[in-house]
Design a protein around this motif. Structure first.
Motif, short mmCIF file in Angstrom:
data_model
loop_
_atom_site.label_atom_id
_atom_site.label_comp_id
_atom_site.label_asym_id
_atom_site.label_seq_id
_atom_site.Cartn_x
_atom_site.Cartn_y
_atom_site.Cartn_z
N CYS A 1 83.20 91.28 40.44
CA CYS A 1 83.77 90.94 39.14
C CYS A 1 85.29 90.81 39.31
O CYS A 1 85.92 91.72 39.83
CB CYS A 1 83.44 92.01 38.11
SG CYS A 1 84.06 91.66 36.45
N ASN A 2 85.84 89.70 38.88
CA ASN A 2 87.29 89.52 38.92
C ASN A 2 87.87 89.71 37.53
O ASN A 2 87.32 89.18 36.53
CB ASN A 2 87.64 88.12 39.43
CG ASN A 2 87.39 88.00 40.92
OD1 ASN A 2 87.64 88.94 41.66
ND2 ASN A 2 86.88 86.87 41.35
N HIS A 3 88.94 90.44 37.46
CA HIS A 3 89.63 90.67 36.18
C HIS A 3 91.11 90.75 36.45
O HIS A 3 91.72 91.82 36.35
CB HIS A 3 89.09 91.93 35.48
CG HIS A 3 88.55 93.00 36.38
ND1 HIS A 3 89.35 93.87 37.09
CD2 HIS A 3 87.27 93.32 36.67
CE1 HIS A 3 88.60 94.70 37.77
NE2 HIS A 3 87.33 94.39 37.56
N SER A 4 91.68 89.62 36.78
CA SER A 4 93.08 89.56 37.23
C SER A 4 94.08 89.90 36.14
O SER A 4 95.23 90.24 36.43
CB SER A 4 93.39 88.18 37.80
OG SER A 4 93.15 87.19 36.83
N LYS B 1 92.43 94.44 40.06
CA LYS B 1 92.17 93.07 39.64
C LYS B 1 90.75 92.63 39.96
O LYS B 1 90.33 91.52 39.62
CB LYS B 1 93.17 92.12 40.31
CG LYS B 1 94.61 92.35 39.83
CD LYS B 1 95.54 91.32 40.42
CE LYS B 1 96.99 91.61 40.06
NZ LYS B 1 97.23 91.53 38.60
N SER B 2 90.00 93.47 40.59
CA SER B 2 88.59 93.17 40.84
C SER B 2 87.83 94.47 41.00
O SER B 2 88.42 95.53 41.26
CB SER B 2 88.42 92.31 42.09
OG SER B 2 88.82 93.04 43.23
N GLN C 1 82.49 86.38 36.75
CA GLN C 1 81.39 86.81 37.61
C GLN C 1 80.63 85.57 38.10
O GLN C 1 80.57 84.57 37.40
CB GLN C 1 80.41 87.69 36.83
CG GLN C 1 80.98 88.96 36.28
CD GLN C 1 79.94 89.71 35.46
OE1 GLN C 1 79.99 89.73 34.22
NE2 GLN C 1 78.98 90.32 36.15
N THR D 1 86.81 88.60 32.18
CA THR D 1 86.23 88.84 33.50
C THR D 1 85.55 87.58 33.98
O THR D 1 85.10 86.76 33.19
CB THR D 1 85.21 89.99 33.46
OG1 THR D 1 84.13 89.60 32.60
CG2 THR D 1 85.83 91.27 32.94
#
Lengths: 113, 114
Positions: free
Chosen positions: A22-25, A69-70, A6, A4
């Protein structure tokens, strides 16, 4: 577990809403999105978690993008006691080996009176 | 009240001494964890245990040892082999029968090596 990203820090005014991104591509289909927060000199505490749908509880809301993804943690009305480091963590719901959580650097939220 | 406790809150140690940090939980959780946190950093996993009499190394196990003789207790020993032990140590626990992995943390022990 997927990673992730941030922002390092954010500022907010008291009694205003706060949106923590929060990005979690690289999230996988079985990854749950967890949020914890850590007040100064204390252990982290669970805030909220979700898989696909938006979630609400007494502490916060979690908005999850359609492509997952986020996500965004929403504090509806920030108080001085919400000043903390907020961690966004992914955890594979199918892989229970160890059940560890991987904490990144998190976002330090500062709340101004 | 159910919860997870750590003692002591502050601990000072001389170089070359071993020291044991206590972690107790009465939540009937199966799994227990030890994390280390350095100033301004996230948490790093030292050891974890999913069942009594069994434990696994985490990412930074060198210089540490643990035991899990009882379900409710998971003490951590910081040995003299740990080169830089000054840190904030956090214990956590959870049930293993769930996929959502909510962990409950203790208040932490701040260890300072003099």
């Amino acid at each position: 577990d997927a990673k992730t990203t941030q922002p390092n820090s954010m500022e907010s005014n008291e009694e205003e809403p706060v949106h923590l991104p929060c990005n979690h591509s690289t999230i996988s289909g079985t990854d749950y999105i967890h949020w914890y927060r850590q007040l100064p000199s204390q252990g982290p505490e669970y805030v909220i978690h979700g898989l696909t749908s938006n979630v609400n509880n007494r502490m916060a809301s979690l908005a999850i993008a359609e492509d997952r993804k986020s996500s965004t943690l929403i504090l509806h009305r920030a108080t001085l006691r919400d000043a903390a480091v907020y961690y966004c963590i992914l955890r594979d719901g199918l892989n229970n080996a160890g059940n560890m959580l991987t904490f990144g650097g998190g976002t330090r939220l500062m709340v101004k009176p | 009240d159910g919860g997870i406790t750590q003692s002591p809150k502050y601990l000072f140690r001389k170089e070359g001494q071993n020291v044991t940090l206590s972690c107790e939980q009465n939540l009937n959780h199966d799994a227990m964890y030890w994390y280390r946190q350095d100033p301004g950093q996230g948490l790093r996993l030292i050891y974890y245990s999913q069942i009594v009499n069994d434990f696994q190394k985490g990412d930074i196990a060198e210089g540490y040892s643990v035991s899990r003789e009882k379900k409710e207790s998971f003490p951590l020993t910081v040995t003299s082999a740990q080169k830089n032990p000054t840190a904030f140590y956090l214990c956590a626990s959870k049930w293993t029968e769930t996929s959502t992995d909510t962990q409950y943390f203790g208040p932490g022990t701040r260890l300072t090596v003099l």
